[in-house]
Write an enzyme that holds these catalytic residues in place. Structure first.
Site, PDB file in Angstrom:
ATOM      1  N   LYS A  59       2.176   5.206  -1.725  1.00  7.15           N
ATOM      2  CA  LYS A  59       2.302   4.371  -0.341  1.00  7.15           C
ATOM      3  C   LYS A  59       3.103   3.066  -0.683  1.00  7.15           C
ATOM      4  CE  LYS A  59      -1.544   6.366   2.421  1.00  7.15           C
ATOM      5  NZ  LYS A  59      -2.498   5.927   3.325  1.00  7.15           N
ATOM      6  N   ASP A 108      -0.829   5.073   9.864  1.00  6.03           N
ATOM      7  CA  ASP A 108      -2.225   4.705   9.878  1.00  6.03           C
ATOM      8  C   ASP A 108      -2.978   3.702  10.663  1.00  6.03           C
ATOM      9  OD1 ASP A 108      -2.761   6.804   7.936  1.00  6.03           O
ATOM     10  OD2 ASP A 108      -2.495   5.402   6.074  1.00  6.03           O
TER      11      ASP A 108
END
Ligand code: NAP
Length: 535
Positions: free
Chosen positions: A308, A351
């Site tokens: 990420k 997210d």
């Protein structure tokens, strides 16, 4: 046309015929009968003549990764008999090494297969093949040239163990530059793309296994997965390619969800697991080469642990756009290209938006209305960071409770200038909390430790819990954790991590396709997969 071939290790005539019939039912259109341990010419002829589908016959020696450890004479007798079959096999597969080494092999095979000098009528084609189960072989292109130059060779077949996802690109190139019908496949987990996308690049066929664990080479998907998860029938030259990048990614639910979404909306895309080793260099080299290979139409990816942060760095170094809140969080989970295929890269984080949407949907409010809420975030890792960023950005007061208090403090400090107040607290103080929303961002309660809970609901913060309290567990396996069960029993409104997972995937889907995500399809696929795992 690219065939979907099911490879079957033959053990007996009835077993082989039953397996071929089942493969036909499942949608295969070609069978490879592997007769490495079943070489009686009459029995093999019986299998070929009664097969439910056209077939390839292969008797692979041990020195090329198969099980046959007999002599040339056995194989010569077998091939001779295949030449008399009615109907004949569509193909026989012979290793390039055997063909080059033995004049007898060339002579016998030359009598059986169709080629420019053939005098007797035959419809069997010769596949010349080369396999390497450990790495990309040296001299790959010399092998291709030798196969192309052999007059009797109708099909070129190369298969090697992928060292990384990049090897798939070479397989695609080989399939695209074909002088003759070509099979170019990479073995192993990293080679799945070459199998799923064989049709996109015009290869003669791909191989699939009849059942899980039943393949004849490492990395073969089952015919069912190829057809139902990886959209075999829909894939074409123009299909856009997406995937989930991480390490490991083998058990990710994202391929099933996104591919079902493409099906439901009629979007011309396919989504694959894309394992990349943890280092930034591996990420950069692999993603860069996939993006640069124009015929692949690689258009976007979900990015998970451990990449990420690497995604942000990669997009920054490539001159792409980074969503400001993703920059702030220090991690992104979505890679895409603006506009059409040659567009600028972007990275964003779905997210935090998913956590916000899951809570707002349940509470029936807009993000902008979160200002008056007090939100307890339990945990201070990656998920907590995204949740803290999202809620504080929309003005909620956030209290971070974490086992390691210093991490909670550091996280609170990172968002000190957000519109909402962010403070750190010791995990033991959770009992004194007077928040309206509780969000578990720890793995406590996740399968297999399903009896654990991050909150002792018997003691705390039960005094304030009840209707009006929202309890959100980011864990999605199991969909209902102990925390959620107990919160529900106390009258709280509960939200499962399934909702967050579904919403983060939905946001990606919408960015990539421009279509509203079919949320019900996503939920159904995820719940189905979770049910399979728990059984
Ligand atoms: P992470 O970065 O490893 O952070 C884990 C956090 O949990 C840390 O703050 C850690 O505390 C705390 N923790 C771990 N074990 C604990 C224990 N036994 N007792 C008390 N605290 C404990 O993990 P992450 O990436 O944030 O993921 C956390 C969870 O979020 C995952 O398990 C996953 O289920 C969920 N998640 C769900 C989604 C979704 O889409 N639904 C997406 C992402 C994550 P310390 O700081 O003290 O080590």
């Amino acid at each position: 046309m690219t065939h979907l071939a099911v490879a079957i290790q033959v053990e007996s005539v009835p077993q082989a015929l039953a397996a071929a019939a089942r493969a036909a039912e499942l949608g295969a259109d070609l069978i490879e009968f592997r007769v490495d341990r079943f070489t009686d010419p009459e029995a093999v002829a019986a299998v070929v003549q009664q097969s439910a589908l056209p077939c390839i016959v292969t008797c692979r020696p041990t020195w090329e990764g198969g099980f046959f450890d007999g002599d040339d004479a056995t194989r010569l007798a077998l091939w001779e008999r295949l030449g008399e079959c009615v109907p004949p096999p569509a193909y026989i597969d012979v290793e390039l090494a055997a063909y080059q080494r033995s004049p007898q092999v060339r002579h016998t095979v030359g009598l059986v297969v169709d080629h420019p000098g053939q005098v007797r009528p035959t419809h069997t084609g010769l596949i010349l093949s080369s396999h390497d189960f450990t790495e990309r072989p040296r001299g790959l292109y010399q092998r291709i040239e030798a196969m192309a130059a052999a007059a009797a060779c109708r099909v070129i077949k190369l298969a090697w163990k992928a060292r990384s996802l990049r090897d798939n690109l070479e397989a695609f190139e080989i399939a695209l530059q074909r002088h003759k019908p070509t099979i170019a496949l990479c073995m192993g987990e990293e080679g799945l793309a070459s199998r799923v996308l064989a049709k996109k690049f015009g290869a003669l066929l791909t191989f699939a296994a009849l059942d899980t664990g039943g393949g004849t080479a490492p990395g073969q998907p089952t015919v069912r997965d190829l057809k139902t998860v990886y959209r075999w029938d829909a894939v074409n030259e123009e299909t856009r390619v997406f995937g989930v990048i991480g390490h490991p990614v083998g058990h990710s639910m994202s391929p099933a969800i996104h591919n079902a979404g493409f099906d439901a909306t009629g979007f011309d895309g396919v989504y694959l697991p894309l394992p990349i080793l943890p280092a930034y260099e591996a990420f950069k080299a692999t993603v860069g080469s996939w993006l640069d290979f124009a015929p692949l139409h690689f258009s976007g990816a979900s990015v998970t642990i451990p990449h990420k942060e690497n995604l942000l760095r990669f997009v920054r170094e490539s001159g792409g756009e980074i969503e400001p809140l993703a920059e702030r969080i220090g991690a992104a989970n979505t890679l895409g290209r603006r506009g059409d295929r040659d567009g600028k890269l972007y990275a964003c984080n779905t997210d935090y938006a998913a956590a916000l949407d899951a809570v707002c949907d349940a509470m029936g409010c807009k993000r902008e209305e979160l200002g008056g809420q007090r939100v307890a975030v339990i945990g201070a890792g990656g998920a907590a960071r995204a949740v803290v960023a999202g809620f504080s950005h929309y003005g909620a007061t956030v209290v971070i409770y974490n086992r390691t208090f210093e991490k909670a403090e550091a996280l609170a400090q990172a968002f000190a200038d957000a519109p909402g107040k962010v403070v750190a607290a010791r995990l033991e103080k959770l009992c004194d909390s007077c928040c309206q929303v509780y969000i578990n961002c720890t793995p406590i309660g996740m399968s297999p430790n399903v009896d654990a809970s991050p909150i002792d609901t018997a003691a705390t913060p039960g005094k304030g819990w009840g209707p009006g309290t929202v309890v959100f567990d980011t864990i999605y396996n199991p969909p209902e954790t102990r925390l959620l069960r107990e919160a529900k029993a106390a009258g709280c409104m509960t939200i499962s991590g399934v909702e967050m997972f579904v919403h983060q995937a939905a946001a990606q889907f919408e960015l990539w396709t421009g279509h509203a995500a079919p949320l019900e399809v996503f939920r159904a696929v995820l719940n189905e997969r979770l049910k399979v795992i728990s059984n």
